[in-house]
Design a protein around this motif. Structure first.
Motif, mmCIF file in Angstrom:
data_model
loop_
_atom_site.group_PDB
_atom_site.id
_atom_site.type_symbol
_atom_site.label_atom_id
_atom_site.label_comp_id
_atom_site.label_asym_id
_atom_site.label_seq_id
_atom_site.Cartn_x
_atom_site.Cartn_y
_atom_site.Cartn_z
ATOM 1 N N SER A 96 0.846 -1.201 0.000
ATOM 2 C CA SER A 96 0.000 0.000 0.000
ATOM 3 C C SER A 96 0.876 1.244 0.000
ATOM 4 C CB SER A 96 -0.893 0.029 1.245
ATOM 5 O OG SER A 96 -1.598 1.260 1.271
ATOM 6 N N PRO A 97 0.529 2.232 -0.831
ATOM 7 C CA PRO A 97 1.319 3.474 -0.838
ATOM 8 C C PRO A 97 0.966 4.420 0.306
ATOM 9 C CG PRO A 97 -0.387 3.563 -2.508
ATOM 10 C CD PRO A 97 -0.489 2.202 -1.877
ATOM 11 N N PHE A 98 -0.073 4.085 1.097
ATOM 12 C CA PHE A 98 -0.487 5.023 2.143
ATOM 13 C C PHE A 98 0.473 5.022 3.323
ATOM 14 C CE2 PHE A 98 -4.495 4.587 -0.118
ATOM 15 C CZ PHE A 98 -4.881 5.910 -0.201
ATOM 16 N N VAL A 99 0.843 6.230 3.759
ATOM 17 C CA VAL A 99 1.721 6.420 4.910
ATOM 18 C C VAL A 99 1.003 7.348 5.889
ATOM 19 C CG1 VAL A 99 3.975 7.280 5.685
ATOM 20 C CG2 VAL A 99 3.750 6.284 3.403
ATOM 21 N N PRO A 100 0.967 7.017 7.192
ATOM 22 C CA PRO A 100 0.371 7.951 8.153
ATOM 23 C C PRO A 100 1.060 9.309 8.024
ATOM 24 C CG PRO A 100 0.980 5.883 9.224
ATOM 25 C CD PRO A 100 1.552 5.837 7.836
ATOM 26 N N ALA A 101 0.267 10.377 8.087
ATOM 27 C CA ALA A 101 0.820 11.707 7.824
ATOM 28 C C ALA A 101 1.984 12.049 8.745
ATOM 29 C CB ALA A 101 -0.274 12.762 7.934
ATOM 30 N N HIS A 102 1.950 11.566 10.008
ATOM 31 C CA HIS A 102 3.042 11.930 10.919
ATOM 32 C C HIS A 102 4.355 11.244 10.548
ATOM 33 C CE1 HIS A 102 1.403 8.306 12.861
ATOM 34 N NE2 HIS A 102 2.594 8.140 13.401
ATOM 35 N N LEU A 103 4.298 10.244 9.649
ATOM 36 C CA LEU A 103 5.519 9.581 9.174
ATOM 37 C C LEU A 103 5.828 9.916 7.715
ATOM 38 C CD1 LEU A 103 5.040 5.966 10.613
ATOM 39 C CD2 LEU A 103 6.324 7.877 11.600
ATOM 40 N N PHE A 104 4.912 10.634 7.065
ATOM 41 C CA PHE A 104 5.068 10.878 5.629
ATOM 42 C C PHE A 104 6.295 11.725 5.345
ATOM 43 C CE2 PHE A 104 4.119 13.477 1.817
ATOM 44 C CZ PHE A 104 3.973 12.459 0.887
ATOM 45 N N GLN A 105 7.051 11.322 4.336
ATOM 46 C CA GLN A 105 8.135 12.156 3.800
ATOM 47 C C GLN A 105 7.842 12.357 2.314
ATOM 48 O OE1 GLN A 105 10.425 13.531 5.671
ATOM 49 N NE2 GLN A 105 9.886 12.412 7.532
ATOM 50 N N ALA A 106 8.079 13.571 1.829
ATOM 51 C CA ALA A 106 7.723 13.882 0.438
ATOM 52 C C ALA A 106 8.690 13.219 -0.536
ATOM 53 C CB ALA A 106 7.737 15.396 0.234
ATOM 54 N N PRO A 107 8.178 12.705 -1.655
ATOM 55 C CA PRO A 107 9.080 12.208 -2.699
ATOM 56 C C PRO A 107 9.753 13.379 -3.407
ATOM 57 C CG PRO A 107 6.819 12.115 -3.473
ATOM 58 C CD PRO A 107 6.767 12.589 -2.042
ATOM 59 N N GLN A 108 10.830 13.102 -4.127
ATOM 60 C CA GLN A 108 11.504 14.112 -4.941
ATOM 61 C C GLN A 108 11.112 13.811 -6.383
ATOM 62 O OE1 GLN A 108 12.995 16.547 -3.404
ATOM 63 N NE2 GLN A 108 13.515 17.603 -5.289
ATOM 64 N N LEU A 109 10.221 14.633 -6.938
ATOM 65 C CA LEU A 109 9.646 14.328 -8.243
ATOM 66 C C LEU A 109 10.434 14.994 -9.365
ATOM 67 C CD1 LEU A 109 5.916 14.861 -7.224
ATOM 68 C CD2 LEU A 109 7.187 12.698 -7.320
ATOM 69 N N THR A 110 10.482 14.318 -10.515
ATOM 70 C CA THR A 110 11.089 14.897 -11.713
ATOM 71 C C THR A 110 10.044 14.869 -12.821
ATOM 72 O OG1 THR A 110 11.920 12.729 -12.359
ATOM 73 C CG2 THR A 110 13.432 14.135 -11.118
ATOM 74 N N ALA A 111 10.224 15.732 -13.826
ATOM 75 C CA ALA A 111 9.212 15.870 -14.876
ATOM 76 C C ALA A 111 9.736 15.355 -16.210
ATOM 77 C CB ALA A 111 8.809 17.337 -15.015
ATOM 78 N N SER A 112 8.965 14.438 -16.804
ATOM 79 C CA SER A 112 9.259 13.963 -18.164
ATOM 80 C C SER A 112 8.056 13.149 -18.638
ATOM 81 C CB SER A 112 10.518 13.082 -18.182
ATOM 82 O OG SER A 112 10.292 11.897 -17.433
ATOM 83 N N GLY A 113 8.041 12.842 -19.932
ATOM 84 C CA GLY A 113 7.045 11.907 -20.437
ATOM 85 C C GLY A 113 5.679 12.506 -20.716
ATOM 86 N N VAL A 114 4.698 11.594 -20.857
ATOM 87 C CA VAL A 114 3.370 11.941 -21.367
ATOM 88 C C VAL A 114 2.348 12.020 -20.232
ATOM 89 C CG1 VAL A 114 3.898 10.927 -23.612
ATOM 90 C CG2 VAL A 114 2.834 9.504 -21.831
#
Length: 255
Positions: A96-114
């Motif tokens: 599951s991709p869900f993480v409790p908010a108090h443990l959530f860390q943001a991903p580092q996103l990059t932009a490409s593609g469609v």
């Protein structure tokens, strides 16, 4: 496991607060366009806003112990991806991709593609349904989940050509929302076209907006406000008010 990365204890100032670990959960999916048109300043602005918002969530005790955050992105080589905090998930692991908010860390996103917007929304709906089944299986209650779609474009197929595939979502989304299975917000940012705006209006008739620029910080704060209203059992008019305030603030951001 992820849990080793985080301190197991609460910050000292909350030590005397009793937390029910069976607090009602509120699943929140950020469904984010990371296609090539988001490259440069937009994706940087999004990453900065996600990092700021993560800190704000951690500081909001009421939200951080009930909200669970999952991230879905569309763009890049994989086309559509889900993230568990900063970790890109293999679609076939069933984690599951869900993480409790108090443990959530943001991903580092990059932009490409469609812009596989249709497939991204379908993935978001699948992970919400799976999480609700998981919570029911463990006897935990949940509030109505929120899905927040953010895009600067129009849906394409895997080759980058415009597609009408999103039409198949319109009746599904109407049914799902009538049954109160989740609330979808659809936000057009940057220079989204009239056509792009029409798609968002069809997907989320009540909660769609076209915002000039990339006010991701305000957008994420609006999602937090909406989560807080959900926790308090607010009626529909409250969500509409929060959303209309978000939409009408734009002049301040543009200046």
């Amino acid at each position: 496991t992820m849990s080793t990365e985080y301190p197991p204890t609460m910050p000292a100032e909350y030590a005397d607060i009793e937390f029910e670990n069976n607090a009602q959960r509120l699943p929140l999916v950020l469904c984010l366009d990371t296609s090539s048109s988001m490259a440069g300043a937009p994706i940087q602005t999004l990453n900065n806003a996600l990092a700021d918002w993560t800190r704000e969530l951690h500081d909001d005790v009421a939200l951080s112990y009930s909200v669970e955050v999952a991230v879905v992105t569309f763009g890049g080589r994989g086309g559509v991806s889900s993230w568990r905090g900063p970790q890109l998930l293999d679609q076939h692991t069933g984690v599951s991709p869900f993480v409790p908010a108090h443990l959530f860390q943001a991903p580092q996103l990059t932009a490409s593609g469609v812009t596989l917007m249709t497939e991204a929304l379908e993935l978001a709906m699948r992970i919400v349904a799976a999480r609700k089944a998981e919570l029911r299986g463990t006897g935990l209650q949940y509030y109505r989940p929120q899905i927040c779609l953010v895009t600067d474009g129009v849906p394409t197929d895997a080759t980058g050509h415009l597609t009408d595939s999103w039409h198949r979502l319109v009746p599904v989304l109407a049914d799902e929302q009538a049954a109160r299975r989740f609330r979808l917000y659809a936000i057009g940012v940057g220079g989204i076209s009239d056509m792009g705006e029409r798609v968002l209006e069809a997907l989320a008739p009540k909660f769609n907006a076209r915002i000039h620029g990339f006010p991701f910080r305000e957008l994420l704060q609006m999602m937090s406000a909406s989560a807080g209203a959900e926790q308090k059992g607010a009626g529909d008019e409250v969500f509409e008010k929060i959303f209309s305030q978000f939409k009408t603030q734009r002049r301040a951001w543009e200046s």
